[in-house]
Design a protein around this motif. Structure first.
Motif, PDB file in Angstrom:
ATOM      1  N   ASN A   3     -39.502  44.530  13.479  1.00 17.77           N
ATOM      2  CA  ASN A   3     -40.896  44.343  13.879  1.00 17.77           C
ATOM      3  C   ASN A   3     -41.006  43.947  15.345  1.00 17.77           C
ATOM      4  OD1 ASN A   3     -41.841  44.963  11.320  1.00 17.77           O
ATOM      5  ND2 ASN A   3     -41.837  42.825  10.629  1.00 17.77           N
ATOM      6  N   LEU A   4     -40.055  43.114  15.795  1.00 20.84           N
ATOM      7  CA  LEU A   4     -40.071  42.678  17.186  1.00 20.84           C
ATOM      8  C   LEU A   4     -39.807  43.845  18.128  1.00 20.84           C
ATOM      9  CD1 LEU A   4     -40.350  40.431  19.225  1.00 20.84           C
ATOM     10  CD2 LEU A   4     -37.938  39.816  18.829  1.00 20.84           C
ATOM     11  N   SER A   5     -38.851  44.711  17.762  1.00 25.22           N
ATOM     12  CA  SER A   5     -38.563  45.875  18.602  1.00 25.22           C
ATOM     13  C   SER A   5     -39.779  46.802  18.679  1.00 25.22           C
ATOM     14  CB  SER A   5     -37.345  46.634  18.072  1.00 25.22           C
ATOM     15  OG  SER A   5     -37.588  47.157  16.779  1.00 25.22           O
ATOM     16  N   LYS A   6     -40.479  46.958  17.550  1.00 23.72           N
ATOM     17  CA  LYS A   6     -41.683  47.799  17.556  1.00 23.72           C
ATOM     18  C   LYS A   6     -42.748  47.211  18.475  1.00 23.72           C
ATOM     19  CE  LYS A   6     -41.411  50.010  12.987  1.00 23.72           C
ATOM     20  NZ  LYS A   6     -42.075  50.134  11.664  1.00 23.72           N
ATOM     21  N   GLU A   7     -42.859  45.887  18.460  1.00 21.67           N
ATOM     22  CA  GLU A   7     -43.851  45.230  19.314  1.00 21.67           C
ATOM     23  C   GLU A   7     -43.516  45.436  20.794  1.00 21.67           C
ATOM     24  OE1 GLU A   7     -45.610  40.765  20.313  1.00 21.67           O
ATOM     25  OE2 GLU A   7     -44.478  41.104  18.455  1.00 21.67           O
ATOM     26  N   ILE A   8     -42.234  45.290  21.135  1.00 21.10           N
ATOM     27  CA  ILE A   8     -41.830  45.467  22.538  1.00 21.10           C
ATOM     28  C   ILE A   8     -42.061  46.908  22.979  1.00 21.10           C
ATOM     29  CG2 ILE A   8     -39.933  45.346  24.189  1.00 21.10           C
ATOM     30  CD1 ILE A   8     -38.709  43.150  22.421  1.00 21.10           C
ATOM     31  N   ILE A   9     -41.698  47.868  22.115  1.00 20.52           N
ATOM     32  CA  ILE A   9     -41.898  49.282  22.449  1.00 20.52           C
ATOM     33  C   ILE A   9     -43.381  49.573  22.631  1.00 20.52           C
ATOM     34  CG2 ILE A   9     -41.693  51.639  21.560  1.00 20.52           C
ATOM     35  CD1 ILE A   9     -39.080  50.652  20.160  1.00 20.52           C
ATOM     36  N   GLY A  10     -44.202  48.980  21.794  1.00 21.41           N
ATOM     37  CA  GLY A  10     -45.655  49.156  21.942  1.00 21.41           C
ATOM     38  C   GLY A  10     -46.155  48.633  23.274  1.00 21.41           C
ATOM     39  N   LEU A 212     -34.550  46.470  25.672  1.00 19.14           N
ATOM     40  CA  LEU A 212     -35.975  46.810  25.594  1.00 19.14           C
ATOM     41  C   LEU A 212     -36.824  45.774  26.336  1.00 19.14           C
ATOM     42  CD1 LEU A 212     -36.256  47.957  21.865  1.00 19.14           C
ATOM     43  CD2 LEU A 212     -36.373  49.412  23.907  1.00 19.14           C
ATOM     44  N   MET A 213     -36.459  44.510  26.163  1.00 17.13           N
ATOM     45  CA  MET A 213     -37.204  43.453  26.849  1.00 17.13           C
ATOM     46  C   MET A 213     -37.052  43.578  28.361  1.00 17.13           C
ATOM     47  SD  MET A 213     -39.259  41.078  26.072  1.00 17.13           S
ATOM     48  CE  MET A 213     -40.140  39.819  26.986  1.00 17.13           C
ATOM     49  N   ALA A 214     -35.865  43.936  28.822  1.00 16.64           N
ATOM     50  CA  ALA A 214     -35.647  44.117  30.261  1.00 16.64           C
ATOM     51  C   ALA A 214     -36.520  45.240  30.810  1.00 16.64           C
ATOM     52  CB  ALA A 214     -34.173  44.405  30.531  1.00 16.64           C
ATOM     53  N   VAL A 215     -36.616  46.343  30.061  1.00 16.47           N
ATOM     54  CA  VAL A 215     -37.466  47.457  30.487  1.00 16.47           C
ATOM     55  C   VAL A 215     -38.920  46.998  30.568  1.00 16.47           C
ATOM     56  CG1 VAL A 215     -38.366  49.736  29.857  1.00 16.47           C
ATOM     57  CG2 VAL A 215     -35.917  49.235  29.599  1.00 16.47           C
TER      58      VAL A 215
END
Length: 348
Positions: A3-10, A212-215
């Motif tokens: 869920n966290l990865s989806k949030e970051i990608i969003g 992902l967070m770095a991006v």
């Protein structure tokens, strides 16, 4: 985590814009390819791999230097990945098969132990970035046996980054900085790239969320009109880095200029042994002289790949003549090499 990865990608998609981000870490490339992170990012957000593999960056000249020592009967010790890195016409693996005393070690301390148990001269091929250089320095400070010396192939990441920025060949807009190197050097060496060139930077850890967070942090800087060094990997990296390790490096090494594989001479980019420790400097001890050097096998594009201007899939040898069992170029040898990683995870 999902869920966290989806949030970051969003969030990335919300502020996405054309940008070319370079990272310089084999572990980062492994994470990106293994988890298919490039496919999760908007197409206009490019993440390219730079010279992040310490084994791949060792030029043919330094392999030739080791081969010259092996021919003289010196015992060569080095990491296993170095054995198949190509020199001008041969490799340490070939020399070993031809009878040279070439041994795999897990660190410089193992090489010192070998020197303590033999009367023969022992040279450790000391490859690696700022991450591994302090261990080499520590062994020299501890006073190794007289029959031991090192061939320093240690390199510094920031000068290579500045070279790439200045060259304009990659046309990069932002940098994801390496976590391991940054634990040693801290955040300060990267600051000039933001101040002088206006480049956003983020030091990142090694799991998919870190990348992902770095991006996202880079895109947020761009959106806000900022260019600074942010530390996503605060759980391991301090602003000041590892002061004790930095002191050991300063005590043992001086910084000088030399070529990297795929690069011309990069100013102030390599660690060379100080004259105070010249008894343990193989280049001085054996007066090594390598003249003509052939850098890359025919058809290999390892150089452009290391500079971030090409991908392994663009090489005509990739997954054909060149594979992990038969590596033609240095980038296919190490598990940190861009070609080796692409071989394992690329769909082509």
């Amino acid at each position: 985590m999902k869920n966290l990865s989806k949030e970051i990608i969003g969030r990335i998609q919300e502020i996405s814009r054309p940008v070319k981000i370079m990272h310089v870490c084999g572990s980062h490339e492994h994470t990106i390819m293994q988890h298919g992170l490039r496919t999760l990012l908007p197409k206009e957000v490019q993440v390219v791999a730079g010279p992040g593999c310490p084994v791949c960056c060792v030029p043919a000249r330094e392999i030739d230097e080791c081969l010259q020592l092996a021919e003289k009967g010196v015992t060569i010790t080095t990491f296993g990945d170095m054995l198949r890195v190509p020199g001008s016409d041969s490799s340490l693996q070939q020399a070993r098969e031809d009878g040279a005393d070439v041994r795999i070690v897990y660190g410089v301390n193992n090489a010192v132990e070998i020197a303590q148990k033999t009367d023969n001269d022992v040279v450790f091929m000391a490859a690696g970035f700022e991450t591994t250089a302090p261990t080499t320095a520590s062994e020299l400070l501890a006073g190794p046996p007289e029959n031991f010396s090192i061939l320093s192939c240690h390199r510094l990441i920031p000068p290579a980054l500045e070279f790439l920025i200045e060259s304009g060949e990659v046309n990069l807009n932002a940098l994801i900085e390496p976590g391991h190197v940054s634990t040693i050097i801290g955040t300060h060496p990267y600051v000039p790239f933001s101040e002088k060139y206006g480049i956003p930077q983020v030091i990142a850890g090694f799991n998919p969320l870190d990348i992902l967070m770095a991006v996202y942090m880079i895109l947020r800087q761009i959106k806000e009109g900022k260019a600074e060094v942010q530390n996503e990997y605060k759980r391991a990296v301090k602003d000041e880095g590892n002061i004790k390790a930095q002191q050991a490096l300063e005590d043992v090494f001086e910084i000088t200029s030399r070529e990297w594989r795929g690069f011309p001479q990069i100013p102030e980019s390599v660690y060379e042994v100080r004259k105070e420790f010249s008894d343990f400097d193989a280049r001085k001890k054996y007066d090594i002289q390598v003249k003509e050097v052939k850098e890359a096998p025919t058809g290999c594009i390892c150089g452009p790949i290391l500079r971030g201007v090409a991908r392994p899939e663009e090489c005509t040898l990739f997954k054909k003549e060149c594979n992990p069992l038969n590596p033609i170029g240095a980038c296919m040898v190490s598990k940190e090499g861009t070609c080796h990683i692409a071989y394992r995870y690329s769909s082509l």
